[in-house]
Write a protein that holds these residues in place. Structure first.
Motif, PDB file in Angstrom:
ATOM      1  N   UNK A 134       0.906  -1.430  -0.477  1.00 25.72           N
ATOM      2  CA  UNK A 134      -0.073  -0.757  -0.222  1.00 25.72           C
ATOM      3  C   UNK A 134       0.734   1.017   0.285  1.00 25.72           C
ATOM      4  N   UNK A 135       2.147   1.823   0.573  1.00 31.17           N
ATOM      5  CA  UNK A 135       3.194   2.512   1.035  1.00 31.17           C
ATOM      6  C   UNK A 135       3.149   3.099  -0.903  1.00 31.17           C
ATOM      7  N   UNK A 136       3.794   2.105  -1.183  1.00 33.99           N
ATOM      8  CA  UNK A 136       4.298   1.638  -2.800  1.00 33.99           C
ATOM      9  C   UNK A 136       3.013   2.475  -3.526  1.00 33.99           C
ATOM     10  N   UNK A 137       1.961   1.772  -3.796  1.00 38.22           N
ATOM     11  CA  UNK A 137       0.606   2.948  -4.211  1.00 38.22           C
ATOM     12  C   UNK A 137       0.162   3.535  -4.185  1.00 38.22           C
ATOM     13  N   UNK A 138       0.219   4.017  -2.874  1.00 37.95           N
ATOM     14  CA  UNK A 138       0.588   5.742  -2.468  1.00 37.95           C
ATOM     15  C   UNK A 138       0.982   7.051  -2.964  1.00 37.95           C
ATOM     16  N   UNK A 158      -1.408   6.419 -11.377  1.00 39.49           N
ATOM     17  CA  UNK A 158      -0.974   5.065 -12.185  1.00 39.49           C
ATOM     18  C   UNK A 158      -0.906   3.557 -11.822  1.00 39.49           C
ATOM     19  N   UNK A 159      -1.290   3.589 -10.804  1.00 44.28           N
ATOM     20  CA  UNK A 159      -1.092   2.028  -9.640  1.00 44.28           C
ATOM     21  C   UNK A 159      -2.415   1.031 -10.333  1.00 44.28           C
ATOM     22  N   UNK A 160      -4.034   2.738 -10.711  1.00 47.98           N
ATOM     23  CA  UNK A 160      -5.042   1.984 -10.564  1.00 47.98           C
ATOM     24  C   UNK A 160      -5.240   0.320 -11.811  1.00 47.98           C
ATOM     25  N   UNK A 161      -5.971  -0.040 -11.284  1.00 45.76           N
ATOM     26  CA  UNK A 161      -5.879  -1.834 -12.236  1.00 45.76           C
ATOM     27  C   UNK A 161      -4.493  -2.283 -12.741  1.00 45.76           C
TER      28      UNK A 161
END
Lengths: 378, 451
Positions: free
Chosen positions: B306-310, B315-318
């Motif tokens: 999640x930290x990376x997603x944050x 860009x992380x979507x999907x």
């Protein structure tokens, strides 16, 4: 001056030897008397002494000395992997190979002086770092670092028992305090050689190169061989330091060759006092102490230290000093470095000299009075 | 004349003091060795009758994985509180079986020291050595890189101090480089591959060409290998696998060749800030809007947090990946942990925080259960230890390789996040049985109990 005894090299060596060998005792009260840090003191002391032979004497500022440190480490670990866990071959091979690297790099870099020389050495260092980091992965194991494994050949040792073998000197394990004493003996030897070089005609020639190379050349001296010799000796010191790092902890990583490692030894030498005998040692000690002790402090520890203050003041003091310890230890080091460079261009050694001159001044004047008084009595 | 006399007298006084000091220190030496010798007979850092014991938290505070390190430290501090009986107890309320009483460990108060691994093997080992030699810790834990984990684990084996690995995903940590004194709760690259395979097949079919960008160290290598094995078993082709240095910052030179390689899937074997940078740049280069071989170009990030997603934002979507744990899990253990972490810090924990918190608790519990800090006994307690109520369902520390076996999550970057933390959507919970493997496949040896 009035202490001829301290001018005698043998006395200096004796005091130095005693001071180094008793380090566990006098370092414990300041929280630095544990083997790993003391090994670091000795190892980086050797590195800085060697660097000082080049920079302090000839004035040539090499910005890529970490290459030799890295070469020393990799050689030592390979010697542990292929030959034997005995540290002597590792140390010898490391010094030799670092010397070979120094001949090549020195031969090419020493064609220029001043900033061009620094940039050339930096370029070589960066090149070697990148080679070790990615291109030469089979030799260096890249980012993961070169480590011992169970199935290394170790042709001179018999088959290993359970678990990885540890480095040893004819059966004495080289971790903990034993490792420190081994490094300490190397440091004393290294210091002795450096002392002899400082006092020798060769050292004088190097100093002459520093003060005016052109004039040296006019008097008929070819300075290049002297410079190259100094460079190679200095590189071999770094190789020795690198091999000792592997001796005390058999692992070699490419980050030992990074430019930050090269910069660190420059900092140590300047902080302590370039061109002085003891300066680089002080510098290495101070930087390693900061790195290990200050960086490990946290707010809890600070609260303990400042517990004698009233609560509100304690919180303020801790909040301010908290920025300078832990992750912020570089900030403290930077400040210290600035203070030293601005007010004490000769480094810590100049500070000590000034302080002792000041103290002596006080005693001198009171001594004069005594003499005057006794004279009056007569 | 009188001047000369004063000089000599000064000298001899000086000399006397020096000789005296040297003699004194020399006389003290044996005592000092004897003390050390006594400690070696026992076991290292035996707390004996002391009222407190120390853990060493060795986490990256600087470098590419610093975000993970900061979150690990938060979790450790929380674990110390809970073990000492402060706060709401967190997972101590849900863990089964539980021996800890909430009064420290074996009645000793738990304290801790911290260190910075800098995500460098060298620095991490130096920091761990300091904790063992100077601070006298009974256990070292933490870290966010397999390179560091392998290096510190080797050191801990030599020193005889237990190492509870933090975030480390390489197969080597409990494979070819496993150690008797090292334990890993986190899952590994092999499990990621196994879990991801069926989902990839379902989403992208069996006729794909994959291009790998791989962090150039032990974790990247093994993850690339595991994912490659999985995808090639599905029938995919591997166009190229390019190694990139850790902490590169700019990945454009590696991404440009992807555009013309003919590949239609980009697999990013990156983590932390590296993954944030490479994914962001891949998206900026328009990879996700491309059509190759008549298919939509896809990006896969096998290890996700999640930290990376944050950090990666939009860009992380999907994007598909796997993770060890996510705060949105609804089991009792996860809920208890998320609650006490949230109360303490005001945001939910990352998977790094979770695994580190669990590791600290597991060690403490094993000591309490073994009734001693003596490492070989603690190790034997942990080996084969089965537990539940700490997220991920029933879990087992396999005795053969010290690897935890539990369910693995396949996640997708959330298309419509309801909050700034709601970034990962759990796509599938892959049961433990599907990711299990034979301990022998990676080789390596644990080594002796007694060192």
């Amino acid at each position: 001056m009035n202490m001829p005894l301290l001018k005698n090299d043998w006395v200096i060596m004796a005091i130095f030897t005693v001071a180094v060998l008793t380090a566990p005792l006098w370092l414990t009260p300041v929280g630095a008397g544990y083997p790993d840090l003391m090994q670091k003191f000795a190892i980086f002391g050797i590195f800085a002494i060697g660097f000082n032979l080049l920079f302090g004497l000839t004035g040539y500022l090499s910005f890529g000395h970490a290459v030799f440190l890295g070469v020393g480490s990799y050689t030592a670990v390979w010697s542990f992997k292929l030959l034997t866990m005995n540290v002597l071959p590792a140390v010898i091979f490391s010094i030799l190979l670092a010397g070979v690297f120094a001949v090549v790099i020195g031969y090419l870099s020493l064609r220029r002086s001043g900033i061009y020389f620094s940039i050339l050495t930096l370029a070589f260092a960066q090149m070697s770092y990148n080679l070790a980091y990615s291109v030469l992965t089979p030799l260096t194991n890249g980012e993961t670092g070169l480590q011992l494994t169970m199935d290394d050949p170790r042709v001179l040792d018999g088959p290993v028992g359970q678990g990885l073998p540890s480095t040893q000197l004819f059966g004495i394990e080289m971790s903990g305090y034993n490792g420190f004493y081994f490094c300490a003996v190397m440091l004393i030897l290294g210091f002795f050689i450096s002392l002899r070089i400082f006092r020798s005609p060769f050292g004088l020639k190097l100093l002459a190169i520093k003060s005016n190379q052109t004039r040296m050349k006019y008097t008929g001296f070819n300075t290049r061989p002297y410079l190259l010799t100094a460079f190679v000796i200095s590189g071999m010191y770094a190789g020795l330091a690198g091999s000792l790092m592997a001796v005390t902890d058999p692992l070699a990583g490419a980050e030992r060759m990074q430019w930050t490692a090269s910069g660190e030894v420059v900092l140590m030498t300047i902080l302590g006092g370039a061109g002085t005998l003891f300066g680089p040692l002080f510098g290495a000690g101070i930087i390693k102490y900061f790195e290990n002790i200050f960086s490990a402090m946290n707010d809890g520890r600070l609260h303990e230290i400042f517990a004698f203050l009233p609560d509100w003041l304690e919180n303020i003091v801790v909040a301010i000093t908290g920025e300078f310890v832990g992750e912020g230890w570089h900030l403290t080091l930077g400040l210290l470095f600035m203070i030293v460079v601005i007010f004490l261009p000769g480094g810590v050694v100049e500070g000590i000299r000034r302080a002792s001159a000041y103290v002596k001044g006080i005693f001198q004047s009171s001594g004069d009075k005594d003499v005057a008084l006794s004279a009056e009595k007569e | 004349m009188s001047d000369d006399k004063s000089k000599t007298s000064e000298l001899s006084r000086r000399g006397f003091i020096k000789v005296g000091a040297a003699a004194l220190t020399a006389a003290n030496m044996p005592m000092f060795f004897v003390k050390d010798a006594w400690a070696a007979k026992d076991f290292r850092n035996n707390p004996g009758n002391a009222g407190s014991v120390k853990f060493g938290f060795n986490v990256p505070q600087t470098g590419a994985y610093a975000d993970e390190g900061a979150d690990e430290l938060r979790a450790y501090k929380l674990a110390v509180k809970h073990i000492n009986g402060e706060g709401d107890g967190g997972m101590l309320n849900t863990m089964k079986p539980l021996t800890l009483k909430g009064n420290g460990i074996l009645g000793k108060k738990l304290e801790y020291v911290t260190g910075d691994t800098q995500t460098k093997s060298d620095a991490a080992r130096a920091s761990a050595k300091r904790m063992i030699e100077k601070d006298g810790v009974v256990m070292i834990t933490g870290g966010s890189s397999s390179g560091v984990a392998v290096a510190v684990q080797g050191l801990c084996q030599e020193m005889g101090v237990i190492f509870m690995a933090g975030l480390t995903h390489s197969n080597d940590t409990t494979g070819k480089d496993k150690r008797r004194y090292g334990f890993r709760h986190f899952f590994n690259a092999y499990m990621s591959g196994k879990a991801l395979g069926p989902v990839l097949k379902e989403e992208m079919g069996t006729d794909r060409k994959a291009y790998h960008l791989t962090a150039d160290y032990t974790w990247g290598w093994t993850q690339e290998e595991s994912i490659k094995n999985t995808t090639e078993a599905l029938g995919w082709q591997t166009t190229a696998a390019v190694k990139t240095p850790v902490g590169a910052g700019d990945f454009s030179q590696y991404i440009t060749p992807v555009l013309n390689s003919g590949a239609d899937v980009l697999i990013l074997n990156h983590y932390g800030k590296d993954m944030i940078n490479s994914l962001t740049q891949a998206v900026q280069f328009g990879l996700r809007d491309k059509q190759v071989n008549g298919k939509n170009f896809e990006i896969v990030v096998p290890l996700f947090s999640r930290l990376m997603a944050q950090g990666a934002g939009e860009n992380i979507k999907g994007i598909l990946g796997t993770t060890n744990w996510n705060w949105s899990l609804q089991d009792e253990g996860s809920k208890a942990f998320v609650k006490s972490f949230g109360q303490e810090y005001g945001f939910p924990p990352s998977m790094a925080a979770h695994t580190c918190y669990v590791q600290a608790l597991l060690y403490a519990n094993a000591v309490e259960q073994a009734g001693t800090f003596y490492p070989p006994e603690v190790i034997k307690t942990l080996e084969g230890f089965k537990f539940d109520g700490m997220g991920n369902g029933p879990t087992e520390y396999r005795a053969e390789d010290h690897q935890c076996f539990k369910d693995v999550l396949v996640v997708r970057g959330n298309q419509n996040p309801t909050s700034q933390f709601d970034l990962l959507q759990v796509q599938k919970i892959v049961p433990r049985s599907e990711v299990e493997y034979d301990a022998k496949i990676f080789g390596g040896e644990l080594g002796p109990y007694e060192v």
